[in-house]
Design a protein around this motif. Structure first.
Motif, PDB file in Angstrom:
ATOM      1  N   GLU A  85       0.824  -1.202   0.000  1.00  0.00           N
ATOM      2  CA  GLU A  85       0.000   0.000   0.000  1.00  0.00           C
ATOM      3  C   GLU A  85       0.866   1.262   0.000  1.00  0.00           C
ATOM      4  O   GLU A  85       0.524   2.262  -0.638  1.00  0.00           O
ATOM      5  CB  GLU A  85      -0.932  -0.005   1.209  1.00  0.00           C
ATOM      6  CG  GLU A  85      -1.826   1.215   1.342  1.00  0.00           C
ATOM      7  CD  GLU A  85      -2.821   1.377   0.199  1.00  0.00           C
ATOM      8  OE1 GLU A  85      -3.340   2.502   0.035  1.00  0.00           O
ATOM      9  OE2 GLU A  85      -3.075   0.392  -0.532  1.00  0.00           O
ATOM     10  N   GLN A  86       1.997   1.227   0.698  1.00  0.00           N
ATOM     11  CA  GLN A  86       2.912   2.371   0.702  1.00  0.00           C
ATOM     12  C   GLN A  86       3.353   2.722  -0.711  1.00  0.00           C
ATOM     13  O   GLN A  86       3.278   3.890  -1.135  1.00  0.00           O
ATOM     14  CB  GLN A  86       4.153   2.058   1.545  1.00  0.00           C
ATOM     15  CG  GLN A  86       5.226   3.146   1.468  1.00  0.00           C
ATOM     16  CD  GLN A  86       6.619   2.636   1.810  1.00  0.00           C
ATOM     17  OE1 GLN A  86       6.828   1.442   2.025  1.00  0.00           O
ATOM     18  NE2 GLN A  86       7.590   3.535   1.856  1.00  0.00           N
ATOM     19  N   THR A  87       3.792   1.704  -1.441  1.00  0.00           N
ATOM     20  CA  THR A  87       4.265   1.958  -2.808  1.00  0.00           C
ATOM     21  C   THR A  87       3.140   2.468  -3.697  1.00  0.00           C
ATOM     22  O   THR A  87       3.328   3.411  -4.476  1.00  0.00           O
ATOM     23  CB  THR A  87       4.874   0.673  -3.393  1.00  0.00           C
ATOM     24  OG1 THR A  87       6.011   0.296  -2.608  1.00  0.00           O
ATOM     25  CG2 THR A  87       5.313   0.885  -4.833  1.00  0.00           C
ATOM     26  N   LEU A  88       1.963   1.879  -3.586  1.00  0.00           N
ATOM     27  CA  LEU A  88       0.840   2.309  -4.415  1.00  0.00           C
ATOM     28  C   LEU A  88       0.400   3.724  -4.052  1.00  0.00           C
ATOM     29  O   LEU A  88       0.049   4.522  -4.929  1.00  0.00           O
ATOM     30  CB  LEU A  88      -0.320   1.327  -4.276  1.00  0.00           C
ATOM     31  CG  LEU A  88      -0.064  -0.072  -4.851  1.00  0.00           C
ATOM     32  CD1 LEU A  88      -1.234  -0.984  -4.558  1.00  0.00           C
ATOM     33  CD2 LEU A  88       0.194  -0.004  -6.358  1.00  0.00           C
TER      34      LEU A  88
ATOM     35  N   GLY B  13      20.113  10.696   3.403  1.00  0.00           N
ATOM     36  CA  GLY B  13      20.175   9.241   3.359  1.00  0.00           C
ATOM     37  C   GLY B  13      20.244   8.707   1.934  1.00  0.00           C
ATOM     38  O   GLY B  13      20.066   9.435   0.954  1.00  0.00           O
ATOM     39  N   VAL B  14      20.495   7.406   1.814  1.00  0.00           N
ATOM     40  CA  VAL B  14      20.632   6.797   0.483  1.00  0.00           C
ATOM     41  C   VAL B  14      19.309   6.252  -0.032  1.00  0.00           C
ATOM     42  O   VAL B  14      19.224   5.853  -1.199  1.00  0.00           O
ATOM     43  CB  VAL B  14      21.676   5.652   0.514  1.00  0.00           C
ATOM     44  CG1 VAL B  14      23.037   6.193   0.913  1.00  0.00           C
ATOM     45  CG2 VAL B  14      21.240   4.520   1.448  1.00  0.00           C
ATOM     46  N   ARG B  15      18.270   6.238   0.796  1.00  0.00           N
ATOM     47  CA  ARG B  15      16.996   5.667   0.368  1.00  0.00           C
ATOM     48  C   ARG B  15      16.194   6.691  -0.422  1.00  0.00           C
ATOM     49  O   ARG B  15      15.939   7.807   0.042  1.00  0.00           O
ATOM     50  CB  ARG B  15      16.182   5.182   1.564  1.00  0.00           C
ATOM     51  CG  ARG B  15      15.014   4.289   1.160  1.00  0.00           C
ATOM     52  CD  ARG B  15      14.131   3.953   2.362  1.00  0.00           C
ATOM     53  NE  ARG B  15      14.792   3.228   3.401  1.00  0.00           N
ATOM     54  CZ  ARG B  15      14.886   1.898   3.491  1.00  0.00           C
ATOM     55  NH1 ARG B  15      14.373   1.148   2.512  1.00  0.00           N
ATOM     56  NH2 ARG B  15      15.496   1.334   4.501  1.00  0.00           N
ATOM     57  N   ALA B  16      15.793   6.299  -1.626  1.00  0.00           N
ATOM     58  CA  ALA B  16      14.961   7.155  -2.470  1.00  0.00           C
ATOM     59  C   ALA B  16      14.321   6.285  -3.535  1.00  0.00           C
ATOM     60  O   ALA B  16      14.952   5.374  -4.083  1.00  0.00           O
ATOM     61  CB  ALA B  16      15.795   8.255  -3.127  1.00  0.00           C
ATOM     62  N   GLY B  17      13.061   6.548  -3.825  1.00  0.00           N
ATOM     63  CA  GLY B  17      12.387   5.861  -4.914  1.00  0.00           C
ATOM     64  C   GLY B  17      11.746   4.544  -4.525  1.00  0.00           C
ATOM     65  O   GLY B  17      12.048   3.949  -3.487  1.00  0.00           O
ATOM     66  N   ILE B  18      10.835   4.074  -5.398  1.00  0.00           N
ATOM     67  CA  ILE B  18      10.071   2.872  -5.087  1.00  0.00           C
ATOM     68  C   ILE B  18      10.931   1.618  -5.087  1.00  0.00           C
ATOM     69  O   ILE B  18      10.570   0.616  -4.450  1.00  0.00           O
ATOM     70  CB  ILE B  18       8.887   2.698  -6.056  1.00  0.00           C
ATOM     71  CG1 ILE B  18       9.380   2.578  -7.516  1.00  0.00           C
ATOM     72  CG2 ILE B  18       7.902   3.842  -5.918  1.00  0.00           C
ATOM     73  CD1 ILE B  18       8.265   2.250  -8.496  1.00  0.00           C
ATOM     74  N   GLN B  19      12.080   1.637  -5.777  1.00  0.00           N
ATOM     75  CA  GLN B  19      12.965   0.477  -5.751  1.00  0.00           C
ATOM     76  C   GLN B  19      13.669   0.331  -4.409  1.00  0.00           C
ATOM     77  O   GLN B  19      14.289  -0.710  -4.144  1.00  0.00           O
ATOM     78  CB  GLN B  19      13.987   0.544  -6.894  1.00  0.00           C
ATOM     79  CG  GLN B  19      15.145   1.490  -6.684  1.00  0.00           C
ATOM     80  CD  GLN B  19      14.746   2.960  -6.814  1.00  0.00           C
ATOM     81  OE1 GLN B  19      13.655   3.279  -7.292  1.00  0.00           O
ATOM     82  NE2 GLN B  19      15.615   3.848  -6.406  1.00  0.00           N
ATOM     83  N   SER B  20      13.571   1.340  -3.539  1.00  0.00           N
ATOM     84  CA  SER B  20      14.145   1.262  -2.187  1.00  0.00           C
ATOM     85  C   SER B  20      13.075   0.979  -1.138  1.00  0.00           C
ATOM     86  O   SER B  20      13.354   1.006   0.052  1.00  0.00           O
ATOM     87  CB  SER B  20      14.878   2.572  -1.842  1.00  0.00           C
ATOM     88  OG  SER B  20      13.957   3.630  -1.613  1.00  0.00           O
ATOM     89  N   HIS B  21      11.854   0.697  -1.591  1.00  0.00           N
ATOM     90  CA  HIS B  21      10.760   0.376  -0.671  1.00  0.00           C
ATOM     91  C   HIS B  21      10.836  -1.088  -0.238  1.00  0.00           C
ATOM     92  O   HIS B  21      11.367  -1.951  -0.944  1.00  0.00           O
ATOM     93  CB  HIS B  21       9.409   0.605  -1.347  1.00  0.00           C
ATOM     94  CG  HIS B  21       9.044   2.045  -1.499  1.00  0.00           C
ATOM     95  ND1 HIS B  21       7.805   2.449  -1.955  1.00  0.00           N
ATOM     96  CD2 HIS B  21       9.736   3.188  -1.268  1.00  0.00           C
ATOM     97  CE1 HIS B  21       7.751   3.765  -1.994  1.00  0.00           C
ATOM     98  NE2 HIS B  21       8.917   4.241  -1.586  1.00  0.00           N
ATOM     99  N   ILE B  22      10.242  -1.365   0.899  1.00  0.00           N
ATOM    100  CA  ILE B  22      10.152  -2.737   1.393  1.00  0.00           C
ATOM    101  C   ILE B  22       9.446  -3.621   0.370  1.00  0.00           C
ATOM    102  O   ILE B  22       9.816  -4.790   0.180  1.00  0.00           O
ATOM    103  CB  ILE B  22       9.397  -2.767   2.738  1.00  0.00           C
ATOM    104  CG1 ILE B  22      10.202  -2.040   3.817  1.00  0.00           C
ATOM    105  CG2 ILE B  22       9.111  -4.201   3.176  1.00  0.00           C
ATOM    106  CD1 ILE B  22       9.421  -1.812   5.096  1.00  0.00           C
TER     107      ILE B  22
END
Length: 584
Positions: free
Chosen positions: A303-306, A358-367
């Motif tokens: 749901e987060q990604t969507l 931080g290094v986290r960005a974008g949907i490819q870095s989502h759980i």
């Protein structure tokens, strides 16, 4: 009164329909071999085969909610979809239909019909009743069957279909002594029919080699693409009036659908398919290694990604490429634990941002991406790199040879090779492995700063993780750099355009459509890579409705790989009169 004869007849319809169908082989287009067509003029339509496609579970639920309201219960278990050419949308014309599916469709039909005809609900759907003297009200029943039959079948019922449903309704009403119960069984018949459960495409002129869908098939294809549900009454009326045949009328309908609230559902459905969220049913994590993982985290992660996709592409009308560098995100407290990020909202969702440094960005870095493409107890640069290549760049990666020895890669306690990069470098010395790992490992290693669940780390077994690499000439030092490389990669928007078109028409493209794909990609770029505008370009194109026929009776058998039953029966579009008997 029993519904068994209705179910048996519905099964007979399925057997007869599927026995008439055959497998279609599609040729995969290989992009990039000739100069792109950047012309603003759409190339002549090439056309694809007529298709017969099963409704997906999401389409079934959305259609029922659109017609009968969001509270209408669907008491059934849907079989898992079949994925072909990377999409469930293509697999809907290639998967088999089992007896279990037919049984579940019948259960769903009965639960919906029960709800609709409940005394406290029926007035929402019916403004008439039995005649004062108790006799069957044919006019009332015909009104009900005409209206809901057209919405469910996505075109007006034939006279024979209407008459047979009226016969079922009258027989049921007389046997049970209840007018509404008779209508309930007619509604069960409509909901169990292949005309509802399958998308049966038809053409206008089957004497031409390249023709187009008929008006109601156009409305159906538009509706499922732009709303993920069947056509509403207004779109059916536009089809009936021939409005979809003129540019002005088509633009009016397309723009209305794109401006409506159902666009969010369409975008969600497409990205859920493209990102392979159906595979979460198979995801498991070692509870000792990842105690924060739970079924709720899995649901929230998707749901987060969507939500992020909808926020950027629908609410903000943003650039698709920004999905890979997006810092804004939606989190729950359960997700906040995994991301190690505080969430003030106790229950529900909070729009927040990942740390700028931080290094986290974008949907490819989502759980939802990192956990799905990993092992139960460890990360996997290979799985993640393969997913980046195939899902976001549309690049095929072959399966590994059957005799590959994975023991070296799987030994994450090897003191001499503490990091995944160390182990993969050694693994690539096997000649049969080097080629594929050369293209999979760099982007996958760029995500090695996230463990098998998706939590950030900077060491593995005490050694500092090197997340640097090169994505087809785009160098990066860490996951944030990989995000920018994905954003800037020339194949990123091309892949999205191809996937969206495949999703819309339910098939892969053929080589002759390469000019059309170049046209779509050029239009996508001109719009600022807005997905809603790409959907509009597809929906307004001649290619979207084009059908390639054999110049003969192309309406007789849409192509599909749905498995036929061994017991063909005479094809009928209607259901028989229910037999007498006790209530079931």
């Amino acid at each position: 009164m029993t519904i068994k004869p209705i179910i048996q007849c519905a099964a007979a319809q399925w057997r007869a329909l599927l026995a008439a169908l055959f497998t279609v082989l599609l040729v995969t287009v290989l992009p990039g071999c000739e100069p792109a067509n950047t012309s603003a003029q759409e190339p002549p339509p090439v056309g694809g085969p007529l298709l017969l496609r099963r409704l997906t579970e999401a389409q079934y639920r959305a259609t029922i909610a659109e017609i009968f309201g969001p509270d209408a219960p669907i008491v059934a278990r849907f079989e898992r979809g079949f994925r072909a050419e990377g999409l469930l949308a293509i697999g809907t014309s290639e998967a088999g239909i089992s007896p279990f599916s037919i049984e579940q469709y019948s259960r769903a039909a009965l639960s919906i019909a029960d709800y609709v005809m409940q005394p406290d609900h029926r007035d929402r759907y019916l403004d008439c009743a039995a005649l004062a003297d108790g006799r069957f009200n044919s006019d009332c029943a015909d009104q009900f069957i005409r209206h809901y039959g057209e919405l469910l079948f996505r075109r007006p019922l034939t006279a024979a279909q209407r008459q047979r449903m009226l016969t079922i309704a009258q027989s049921g009403a007389e046997q049970l002594g209840d007018f509404d119960q008779g209508l309930k069984f007619a509604l069960v018949g409509l909901l169990s029919s292949p005309e509802f459960l399958l998308r049966l495409e038809r053409v206008k002129d089957n004497s031409k080699t390249i023709t187009e869908l008929d008006d109601y098939s156009k409305a159906e294809r538009l509706a499922f693409f732009l709303t993920n549900a069947g056509p509403d009454q207004q779109l059916l009326e536009a089809a009936a009036g021939g409005e979809l045949n003129s540019r002005q009328g088509l633009v009016k309908s397309v723009d209305r659908l794109l401006a409506g609230p159902q666009l969010e559902g369409a975008v969600r459905a497409f990205f859920s398919d493209m990102l392979q969220f159906d595979r979460f049913a198979d995801v498991s994590k070692d509870a000792d290694i990842y105690p924060a993982y739970s079924s709720q985290v899995a649901i929230d992660a998707q749901e987060q990604t969507l939500r992020d996709i909808v926020w950027l592409l629908v609410d903000q009308r943003g650039d698709y490429r920004d999905l890979f560098t997006l810092k804004q995100t939606h989190l729950t407290r359960a997700l906040g634990i995994v991301y190690r990020q505080p969430v003030a909202t106790r229950n529900g969702w909070q729009l927040t941002e990942f740390p700028e440094t931080g290094v986290r960005a974008g949907i490819q870095s989502h759980i939802a991406f990192l956990a799905l493409h990993a092992h139960p107890g460890r990360s996997s640069p290979t799985l993640r790199g393969k997913a980046i290549r195939e899902i976001f760049l549309c690049q095929d990666v072959p399966d590994p040879p059957a005799n590959v020895n994975f023991s070296l890669v799987q030994d994450d306690h090897n003191a001499a090779m503490p990091t995944a990069r160390d182990r993969l470098v050694a693994h690539r010395t096997q000649p049969s492995c080097a080629g594929c790992h050369k293209i999979m490992d760099p982007p996958g290693l760029g995500l090695e700063q996230f463990d098998g669940l998706g939590t950030y780390r900077w060491r593995e077994n005490g050694a500092v993780i090197d997340a640097g690499g090169d994505l087809d000439g785009l160098p990066y030092d860490d996951a944030a750099g990989l995000a920018q490389a994905l954003h800037n990669h020339r194949e990123t928007p091309r892949c999205l355009a191809e996937n969206l078109y495949h999703y819309a028409v339910g098939r892969d493209t053929v080589w002759a459509e390469r000019d059309y794909m170049d046209y779509l990609i050029a239009a996508f770029a001109k719009s600022g890579y807005r997905v809603d505008q790409l959907m509009r370009t597809i929906a307004l194109s001649d290619n979207f409705f084009a059908i390639k026929t054999t110049g003969s009776d192309s309406n007789a058998a849409p192509t599909t790989a749905l498995k036929p039953s061994a017991e063909p029966a005479t094809m009928a579009s209607d259901l028989p009169t229910p037999a007498t008997g006790g209530s079931s």
